[in-house]
Design a protein around this motif. Structure first.
Motif, PDB file in Angstrom:
ATOM      1  N   ARG A 118      42.738  52.171  36.958  1.00  0.00           N
ATOM      2  CA  ARG A 118      42.119  53.402  36.433  1.00  0.00           C
ATOM      3  C   ARG A 118      43.180  54.450  36.121  1.00  0.00           C
ATOM      4  N   GLU A 119      44.244  54.480  36.907  1.00  0.00           N
ATOM      5  CA  GLU A 119      45.317  55.437  36.631  1.00  0.00           C
ATOM      6  C   GLU A 119      46.018  55.109  35.304  1.00  0.00           C
ATOM      7  N   VAL A 120      46.158  53.804  34.992  1.00  0.00           N
ATOM      8  CA  VAL A 120      46.752  53.415  33.712  1.00  0.00           C
ATOM      9  C   VAL A 120      45.825  53.825  32.569  1.00  0.00           C
ATOM     10  N   LEU A 121      44.525  53.602  32.741  1.00  0.00           N
ATOM     11  CA  LEU A 121      43.563  53.989  31.688  1.00  0.00           C
ATOM     12  C   LEU A 121      43.601  55.489  31.434  1.00  0.00           C
ATOM     13  N   ARG A 122      43.819  56.280  32.466  1.00  0.00           N
ATOM     14  CA  ARG A 122      43.844  57.735  32.319  1.00  0.00           C
ATOM     15  C   ARG A 122      45.210  58.263  31.884  1.00  0.00           C
ATOM     16  N   GLY A 123      46.196  57.359  31.749  1.00  0.00           N
ATOM     17  CA  GLY A 123      47.510  57.777  31.321  1.00  0.00           C
ATOM     18  C   GLY A 123      48.363  58.358  32.427  1.00  0.00           C
ATOM     19  N   ARG A 124      47.977  58.179  33.676  1.00  0.00           N
ATOM     20  CA  ARG A 124      48.732  58.732  34.809  1.00  0.00           C
ATOM     21  C   ARG A 124      49.721  57.744  35.411  1.00  0.00           C
ATOM     22  N   GLN A 125      49.643  56.498  35.003  1.00  0.00           N
ATOM     23  CA  GLN A 125      50.533  55.465  35.516  1.00  0.00           C
ATOM     24  C   GLN A 125      51.003  54.627  34.356  1.00  0.00           C
ATOM     25  N   ALA A 126      52.290  54.248  34.369  1.00  0.00           N
ATOM     26  CA  ALA A 126      52.881  53.578  33.209  1.00  0.00           C
ATOM     27  C   ALA A 126      52.430  52.130  33.069  1.00  0.00           C
ATOM     28  N   ARG A 127      52.236  51.420  34.167  1.00  0.00           N
ATOM     29  CA  ARG A 127      51.978  49.982  34.045  1.00  0.00           C
ATOM     30  C   ARG A 127      51.321  49.453  35.310  1.00  0.00           C
ATOM     31  N   LEU A 128      50.540  48.408  35.137  1.00  0.00           N
ATOM     32  CA  LEU A 128      49.972  47.664  36.257  1.00  0.00           C
ATOM     33  C   LEU A 128      50.258  46.189  36.034  1.00  0.00           C
ATOM     34  N   ARG A 129      50.764  45.550  37.077  1.00  0.00           N
ATOM     35  CA  ARG A 129      50.967  44.101  37.014  1.00  0.00           C
ATOM     36  C   ARG A 129      50.486  43.516  38.325  1.00  0.00           C
ATOM     37  N   CYS A 130      49.641  42.520  38.260  1.00  0.00           N
ATOM     38  CA  CYS A 130      49.084  41.906  39.461  1.00  0.00           C
ATOM     39  C   CYS A 130      48.763  40.449  39.198  1.00  0.00           C
ATOM     40  N   THR A 131      48.515  39.717  40.269  1.00  0.00           N
ATOM     41  CA  THR A 131      48.161  38.296  40.184  1.00  0.00           C
ATOM     42  C   THR A 131      46.712  38.138  40.631  1.00  0.00           C
ATOM     43  N   ARG A 132      45.972  37.352  39.870  1.00  0.00           N
ATOM     44  CA  ARG A 132      44.554  37.160  40.177  1.00  0.00           C
ATOM     45  C   ARG A 132      44.189  35.680  40.122  1.00  0.00           C
ATOM     46  N   ARG A 133      43.201  35.318  40.938  1.00  0.00           N
ATOM     47  CA  ARG A 133      42.680  33.947  40.962  1.00  0.00           C
ATOM     48  C   ARG A 133      41.275  34.004  40.382  1.00  0.00           C
ATOM     49  N   LEU A 134      41.095  33.383  39.222  1.00  0.00           N
ATOM     50  CA  LEU A 134      39.839  33.468  38.497  1.00  0.00           C
ATOM     51  C   LEU A 134      39.097  32.141  38.536  1.00  0.00           C
ATOM     52  N   LYS A 135      37.804  32.225  38.731  1.00  0.00           N
ATOM     53  CA  LYS A 135      36.984  31.016  38.727  1.00  0.00           C
ATOM     54  C   LYS A 135      36.414  30.809  37.337  1.00  0.00           C
ATOM     55  N   GLN A 136      36.630  29.625  36.776  1.00  0.00           N
ATOM     56  CA  GLN A 136      36.157  29.311  35.429  1.00  0.00           C
ATOM     57  C   GLN A 136      34.741  28.756  35.482  1.00  0.00           C
ATOM     58  N   PRO A 137      34.061  28.739  34.335  1.00  0.00           N
ATOM     59  CA  PRO A 137      32.671  28.261  34.309  1.00  0.00           C
ATOM     60  C   PRO A 137      32.498  26.847  34.853  1.00  0.00           C
ATOM     61  N   ASP A 138      33.526  25.994  34.716  1.00  0.00           N
ATOM     62  CA  ASP A 138      33.386  24.612  35.210  1.00  0.00           C
ATOM     63  C   ASP A 138      33.673  24.482  36.702  1.00  0.00           C
ATOM     64  N   GLY A 139      33.915  25.615  37.383  1.00  0.00           N
ATOM     65  CA  GLY A 139      34.142  25.603  38.826  1.00  0.00           C
ATOM     66  C   GLY A 139      35.590  25.521  39.244  1.00  0.00           C
ATOM     67  N   THR A 140      36.488  25.283  38.315  1.00  0.00           N
ATOM     68  CA  THR A 140      37.907  25.239  38.657  1.00  0.00           C
ATOM     69  C   THR A 140      38.462  26.657  38.774  1.00  0.00           C
ATOM     70  N   TRP A 141      39.613  26.728  39.433  1.00  0.00           N
ATOM     71  CA  TRP A 141      40.243  28.038  39.659  1.00  0.00           C
ATOM     72  C   TRP A 141      41.522  28.147  38.848  1.00  0.00           C
ATOM     73  N   LEU A 142      41.780  29.359  38.403  1.00  0.00           N
ATOM     74  CA  LEU A 142      42.915  29.621  37.546  1.00  0.00           C
ATOM     75  C   LEU A 142      43.715  30.786  38.127  1.00  0.00           C
ATOM     76  N   TRP A 143      45.015  30.587  38.284  1.00  0.00           N
ATOM     77  CA  TRP A 143      45.891  31.684  38.709  1.00  0.00           C
ATOM     78  C   TRP A 143      46.482  32.340  37.473  1.00  0.00           C
ATOM     79  N   VAL A 144      46.343  33.640  37.343  1.00  0.00           N
ATOM     80  CA  VAL A 144      46.850  34.362  36.173  1.00  0.00           C
ATOM     81  C   VAL A 144      47.624  35.589  36.631  1.00  0.00           C
ATOM     82  N   GLN A 145      48.543  36.000  35.751  1.00  0.00           N
ATOM     83  CA  GLN A 145      49.236  37.266  35.952  1.00  0.00           C
ATOM     84  C   GLN A 145      48.720  38.247  34.914  1.00  0.00           C
ATOM     85  N   VAL A 146      48.206  39.353  35.389  1.00  0.00           N
ATOM     86  CA  VAL A 146      47.581  40.362  34.531  1.00  0.00           C
ATOM     87  C   VAL A 146      48.531  41.543  34.393  1.00  0.00           C
ATOM     88  N   SER A 147      48.714  41.991  33.143  1.00  0.00           N
ATOM     89  CA  SER A 147      49.557  43.154  32.872  1.00  0.00           C
ATOM     90  C   SER A 147      48.772  44.127  32.026  1.00  0.00           C
TER      91      SER A 147
END
Length: 660
Positions: A118-147
């Protein structure tokens, strides 16, 4: 245009024309009426058939880029997304435009990430980078890096990029597994074990559902080095693998025996290195559970192992610790387990031993004493007390035995049995022994000077065999006698029977040199060691000190049960508790055989030209019998406990040593 070549455009540059043109079109449409198409032949696509990834305002490079990207407005809604984003998120034909971007990549699952986004959306923070584990429709899991980062020169949008890192995570997981597991047994190694132990202690300390206790079975194979040395390391590795399999079975069986409904699983089995293994029990139900597990491990290892057709039997020593999780640490638990394992080995191996706080406190005290022994001599913390050696015939003091005491600043007054063995182990007995010898000779010379009207008494000093090996005892004695002016025949050195019997080489040469010098050599506690009588004619010995156990075995006459202690009186009990060798003895049952043995030893000693001193004389009846048997001198409660030099001076001024 410059002639220089241009590199690939940044991701933000790929989408900036689309954003600019999109807003420009929106401005034109709001201020001018629609214009007819300049190309009537060109078909106009319908809005329903156009996906977010195929907007005519989106540059082709953005749409075709392999990196999954989406433009998100300041309200967190997707403005546009490329085909890679749809493929990565497996949304199929479902459009992404207008979707909440945070929901697509799970940015709301934890407060910290959600706030940063939210701070990035408001222009108060320059960048966000994080790692997330997402579940796909077929039930498998996906590790992604979000920037997430603001678009340059664009105040109304941010760029969201998502990279699939599942392959990297899987590789990291495989590498971590290899790093955290023993290559021979495939069990968790020491590093992973300590990670699990620390995590378990933290969970147990704050988990209100479990027992709040933890247990550890720590084992070491007995004689494993011999297997490697005789059969080779390959056979040793096969043995370790077979042991690991049996320990794992024990852990699985222990899990089946746990109370129904408990959340605890099987104990964690790990190889800590070499031939050391550990079984960690979370939510322990008490020492009985750990004892049962240790028993099962011992029984499992008792069966012979078949290693490539070769049968091999091994045993294990096991240390067992069980305690409250909140009151311990990983280091403390392992120290207790290691100490208990050492006890099991010292007690005979092939057994398990439960941690004993009192025994451990004694060990810690020994360690504290050992670490300060050498410095204590320099600080002057040691003093000498003297116990009279009384002539049996006339009752006069003929000599004294010097007994060292340690005025420890923490533990108070300590008797020799508390620290002499430690001094022998670490070698400080040489320094301490030299101080005792010099102090005792100096004091004996002072008594001689202060009482010139009576025959001088000799001083008897205990000598450890290590003093003979690790120092030049002959030179030390000669130097001290010359310094103090004490005659050699007024010094008696006592060595235990076990140290003397079998002496050869340097020790025997040193004893002969001391004897030739005129120093008296005595065998202390005679009759309790090797009792090799053949040595008596070869050793330069002049005195036998009979162990007090023989005197205690004398049959008492009615009313003479040894309860009263002559001049010592009630202080004899205190002396017994002090544990001085030669001071007192333990209560024993009368035995007629002891009196016969003493009589034979006295006669033998006299035939060999040796004098005899009886230790542990407590009653007049014992003194009378010893006198009748021809014993020369006596030492014990009947005459006096170990006392200060001043008290010995008082006794020297009396006609005879007082008795009851």
């Amino acid at each position: 245009m410059s002639g220089t070549s241009q590199g690939p455009a940044p991701a933000a540059d790929l989408v900036r024309p689309a954003i600019t043109e999109r807003h420009a079109n929106a401005s034109v449409q709001s201020s001018e009426p629609p214009q007819p198409s300049q190309s009537p032949q060109a078909p106009q696509p319908s809005q329903s058939s156009q996906s977010s990834e195929e907007s005519p305002t989106t540059p082709a490079a953005f749409s075709l880029a392999p990196l999954a990207m989406a433009v998100v407005d300041r309200d967190g809604l997707v403005v546009t997304a490329n085909g890679a984003m749809g493929a990565l998120l497996a949304t199929g034909s479902e459009p992404l435009v207008g979707r909440v971007a945070a929901d697509l990549v799970d940015l709301t699952s934890d407060t910290r990430t959600w706030h940063a986004y939210r701070e990035v959306l408001r222009g108060r923070q320059a960048r966000l980078r994080c790692t997330r584990r997402l579940k796909q429709p077929d039930g498998t899991w996906l590790w992604v890096q979000v920037s997430v980062a603001p678009l340059p020169e664009e105040e109304r949008a941010v760029l969201l990029s998502v990279t699939d890192i599942s392959a990297n995570r899987q590789l990291q997981a495989r590498l971590r597994h290899l790093q955290m597991h023993d290559p021979v047994t495939r069990l968790p190694n020491r590093t992973l074990f300590f990670e699990q132990l620390s995590a378990a202690l933290e969970r147990e300390a704050y988990d209100e559902v479990g027992t709040g206790r933890i247990g550890l079975v720590y084992l070491d194979l007995d004689g494993f080095k011999a297997v490697n040395d005789t059969l080779g390391h390959r056979a040793g590795d096969r043995l370790l693998t077979a042991v690991a399999e049996r320990l794992t079975r024990c852990a699985d069986e222990a899990a089946l025996l746990r109370t129904a409904g408990t959340a605890a699983g099987a104990p964690l089995v790990a190889r800590l290195g070499g031939d050391e293994f550990a079984l960690l029990v979370e939510d322990s139900t008490g020492t009985e559970q750990l004892a049962d597990l240790a028993d099962s491990v011992l029984k499992a290892l008792q069966a012979p192992f078949d290693l490539a057709g070769q049968r091999l039997s091994v045993s294990a020593s096991i240390g067992v610790v069980e305690r409250q999780s909140a009151s311990t640490t990983a280091t403390g638990l392992m120290q207790a387990a290691d100490t208990t394992l050492y006890w099991a080995k010292a007690d005979g191996r092939a057994r398990w031993t439960l941690f004993d706080p009192e025994r451990n406190a004694h060990r810690m005290t020994r360690q504290a004493l050992s670490s300060t022994l050498r410095a204590a001599v320099g600080r002057g913390e040691f003093v000498l007390e003297y116990q009279p050696l009384v002539g049996m015939a006339e009752g006069e003091v003929r000599g004294v035995e010097a007994l060292v005491r340690w005025h420890h600043p923490q533990f108070g007054l300590l008797t020799p049995n508390r620290f002499i063995s430690l001094a022998e182990e670490d070698g400080s007995i040489v320094q301490l022994g030299r101080w005792i010898l010099a102090t005792a000779c100096r004091q004996a010379r002072r008594w001689q000077t202060d009482h010139p009207d009576r025959a001088p008494i000799f001083v008897s000093v205990n000598v450890a065999v290590r003093q003979v090996w690790d120092s030049d005892l002959v030179a030390d004695v000669a130097e001290i006698l010359a310094e103090t002016g004490l005659a050699p025949h007024l010094l008696q050195l006592e060595l235990t029977e076990s140290a003397l019997m079998g002496s050869a080489g340097r020790p025997l040469q040193a004893l002969k040199a001391l004897s030739d010098m005129g120093v008296r050599i005595a065998i202390d506690d005679f009759g309790t060691g090797y009792s090799n009588l053949a040595y008596l004619s070869r050793l330069p010995v002049s005195v036998l000190k009979l162990d007090g156990a023989f005197v205690r075995g004398f049959q008492y006459e009615d009313g003479e049960d040894g309860e009263e202690g002559g001049a010592l009186g009630g202080a004899g009990v205190a002396a017994a508790a002090a544990g001085d060798v030669g001071d007192v003895g333990d209560a024993g049952q009368p035995s007629p055989a002891d009196e016969i043995i003493v009589e034979a030893l006295v006669q033998l000693a006299h035939r060999l030209g040796l004098s005899v001193t009886a230790e542990g004389v407590e009653t007049d009846a014992q003194a009378s019998r010893l006198r009748r048997l021809g014993c020369d001198t006596g030492q014990g409660w009947l005459y006096s406990r170990a006392v200060s030099p001043e008290r010995i001076a008082e006794l020297l001024g009396a006609a005879a040593c007082p008795q009851a």
